[in-house]
Design an enzyme around this catalytic site. Structure first.
Site, PDB file in Angstrom:
ATOM      1  N   LYS A   1     -21.934   7.778  22.320  1.00 55.71           N
ATOM      2  CA  LYS A   1     -22.137   8.889  23.037  1.00 55.71           C
ATOM      3  C   LYS A   1     -23.340   9.828  22.449  1.00 55.71           C
ATOM      4  O   LYS A   1     -24.104  10.478  23.356  1.00 55.71           O
ATOM      5  CB  LYS A   1     -20.906   9.764  23.010  1.00 55.71           C
TER       6      LYS A   1
ATOM      7  N   GLU B   1     -18.639  20.248  28.108  1.00 57.31           N
ATOM      8  CA  GLU B   1     -17.271  20.196  28.523  1.00 57.31           C
ATOM      9  C   GLU B   1     -16.777  19.213  27.814  1.00 57.31           C
ATOM     10  O   GLU B   1     -17.431  18.222  27.515  1.00 57.31           O
ATOM     11  CB  GLU B   1     -16.805  20.094  29.933  1.00 57.31           C
TER      12      GLU B   1
ATOM     13  N   SER C   1     -17.944  -0.181  22.392  1.00 52.40           N
ATOM     14  CA  SER C   1     -18.464   1.331  22.618  1.00 52.40           C
ATOM     15  C   SER C   1     -18.057   2.107  21.521  1.00 52.40           C
ATOM     16  O   SER C   1     -18.854   3.121  20.909  1.00 52.40           O
ATOM     17  CB  SER C   1     -18.060   1.659  23.770  1.00 52.40           C
TER      18      SER C   1
HETATM   19  C1  LIG Z   1     -16.278   8.319  25.792  1.00 52.56           C
HETATM   20  C2  LIG Z   1     -15.824   7.018  25.297  1.00 52.56           C
HETATM   21  C3  LIG Z   1     -15.958   5.958  26.501  1.00 52.56           C
HETATM   22  C4  LIG Z   1     -15.950   6.082  27.987  1.00 52.56           C
HETATM   23  O1  LIG Z   1     -17.069   6.882  28.260  1.00 52.56           O
HETATM   24  P1  LIG Z   1     -18.227   6.162  29.112  1.00 52.56           P
HETATM   25  O2  LIG Z   1     -19.112   7.155  29.776  1.00 52.56           O
HETATM   26  O3  LIG Z   1     -17.492   5.497  30.285  1.00 52.56           O
HETATM   27  O4  LIG Z   1     -18.771   5.199  28.301  1.00 52.56           O
HETATM   28  C5  LIG Z   1     -15.788   4.758  26.127  1.00 52.56           C
HETATM   29  N1  LIG Z   1     -15.637   4.246  24.654  1.00 52.56           N
HETATM   30  C6  LIG Z   1     -15.802   5.176  23.643  1.00 52.56           C
HETATM   31  C7  LIG Z   1     -15.599   4.743  22.363  1.00 52.56           C
HETATM   32  C8  LIG Z   1     -15.906   6.541  23.875  1.00 52.56           C
HETATM   33  O5  LIG Z   1     -15.917   7.474  22.980  1.00 52.56           O
END
Ligand SMILES: *Cc1c(COP(=O)(O)O)cnc(C)c1O
Length: 394
Positions: free
Chosen positions: A89, A111, A377
């Site tokens: 993020k 938000e 992610s």
């Molecule tokens: C917020 C988050 C997501 C989901 O958000 P996307 O905008 O779909 O990427 C996925 N993995 C992690 C670790 C997150 O913090």
């Protein structure tokens, strides 16, 4: 077929800017400037330097040997879990804070649902010394106390949204109200590839550093830039957009998007938007979303806070409808098992969101020589309590 945004702000049938008239000047200012600003050499220089020195990029592309052996294919993990603050993020919030500064804004609003985007926003506001106001549902504030504490430590003001269901959509309404009232000095940092045009495209471009790096890294490791598949979980879809971005127009690269099936697609407790969603408007864009017969947004559910979203960004709605993307949904249980498996096989504790992407290998078979890049992610630290409760670890 075009998989990128067109001049009108659409991905196929989806996207656009469905906003109240009073928000038009704010969004229009951003639309007219975002590409110009992003192309300025000094913007690029500052963005790249911060990604390197502050976020810790490039993140490794790690060949997961034991995981690959188990599933009989070659799996690489793109290690976004190693980014500063623990997930992808921050790539976007760094980009947007630089955008805000170039547009002369000194007040930032955001938000947040589970608090991850709020923390990433508070982080970059501290970095730049800008005022930060984060709207968060009153119920979420109670559920996500550690992230509220983090935001406060980073100097942000966390404002509870007391209306409606007191969760993410109510926090979004409050943030939009704030922006309407403060059109000149305030920038609204949206945390995924959602919202009115140009947000989905802007956020995708900031996150596209992920696939830009994968191309170079694969060339070194495999002697070719293109994997056979790229796989990512989709909440709003920003980590997926980042991994898919430079492969959208390369049909040899299969795109696999993984959604949260929660307790089962037809259980009434899920967030599997492609399976259940119909065309509708959410957060200012036309996309697929989960809704009742009379068009009210359905409350989504997933064990992972980041996938607990009733829509997907317009890019993903288009990838789904056009058939360019393969969409798979994974239940809570299967995601949790896959997360634990990665711990045991590779010594990496993944975020539960990312565990959804890892879980597809149980049901989706790949060839022995296929090169499959999975976006890891985020890291699992934030999910420790959920893992503890689920596996009765304490
Ligand atoms: C917020 C988050 C997501 C989901 O958000 P996307 O905008 O779909 O990427 C996925 N993995 C992690 C670790 C997150 O913090």
């Amino acid at each position: 077929m075009n998989y990128n945004v067109n001049e009108k702000g659409y991905y196929g049938d989806f996207g656009g800017a469905y906003i109240p008239e009073m928000l038009y000047p704010n969004v229009e200012e951003l639309r007219q400037n975002y590409l110009k600003v992003m192309q300025e050499p000094d913007f690029q220089e500052e963005f790249k330097a911060l990604l390197k020195e502050y976020v810790g990029r490039p993140t490794p592309l790690y060949y997961a040997k034991r995981f690959s052996e188990k599933y009989g294919t070659k799996v690489y993990l793109k290690r976004e879990d190693l980014c500063h603050t623990g997930a992808h993020k921050v790539n976007n919030t760094i980009g947007q804070i630089l955008m805000a500064k170039r547009l002369g804004k000194n007040r930032i609003i955001a938000e947040t649902g589970a608090g991850q985007h709020g923390v990433a926003t508070a982080t970059v506001c501290a970095l730049m010394g800008l005022e930060c106001i984060v709207y968060m549902g009153a119920i979420d504030i109670k559920r996500q106390a550690p992230n509220v504490a983090r935001m406060k430590m980073l100097g942000a003001t966390v404002v509870p949204a007391e209306s409606g269901s007191k969760t993410l959509k109510d926090a979004t309404n409050e943030a939009i109200r704030d922006w309407i009232n403060n059109p000149t000095d305030t920038h609204y940092i949206i945390g995924s590839v959602v919202g009115p045009h140009p947000y989905p495209d802007m956020v995708a471009r900031f996150q596209s550093v992920i696939s830009e790096e994968v191309k170079k890294q694969l060339l070194e490791k495999e002697g070719k830039e293109n994997p056979d598949y790229v796989v990512a979980c989709v909440g709003g879809g920003s980590n997926a957009a980042g991994l898919f971005y430079h492969y959208l127009d390369t049909p040899e690269v299969g795109i696999i998007a993984v959604e949260a099936a929660g307790k089962g697609i037809h259980s009434g407790e899920s967030a599997a938007t492609s399976a259940l969603g119909k065309e509708g408007i959410i957060h200012g864009s036309k996309t697929l979303l989960m809704q009742t017969d009379d068009g009210q947004i359905t409350e989504p559910y997933s064990i992972s806070a980041g996938l607990d979203y009733p829509g997907v960004g317009p890019m993903h709605a288009h990838l789904f409808r056009s058939g360019r993307g393969e969409f798979i949904s994974i239940t809570d249980d299967d995601a949790m098992q896959a997360g634990l498996e990665l711990c045991k096989l590779e010594g990496i504790i993944p975020a539960i969101e990312s565990s959804h992407a890892l879980a597809i290998f149980e049901e989706r078979k790949f060839k022995k020589d296929d090169v499959v890049v999975v976006n890891l992610s985020g890291r699992g630290d934030k999910d420790l309590n959920t893992y503890i409760d689920y596996f009765k670890l304490a």
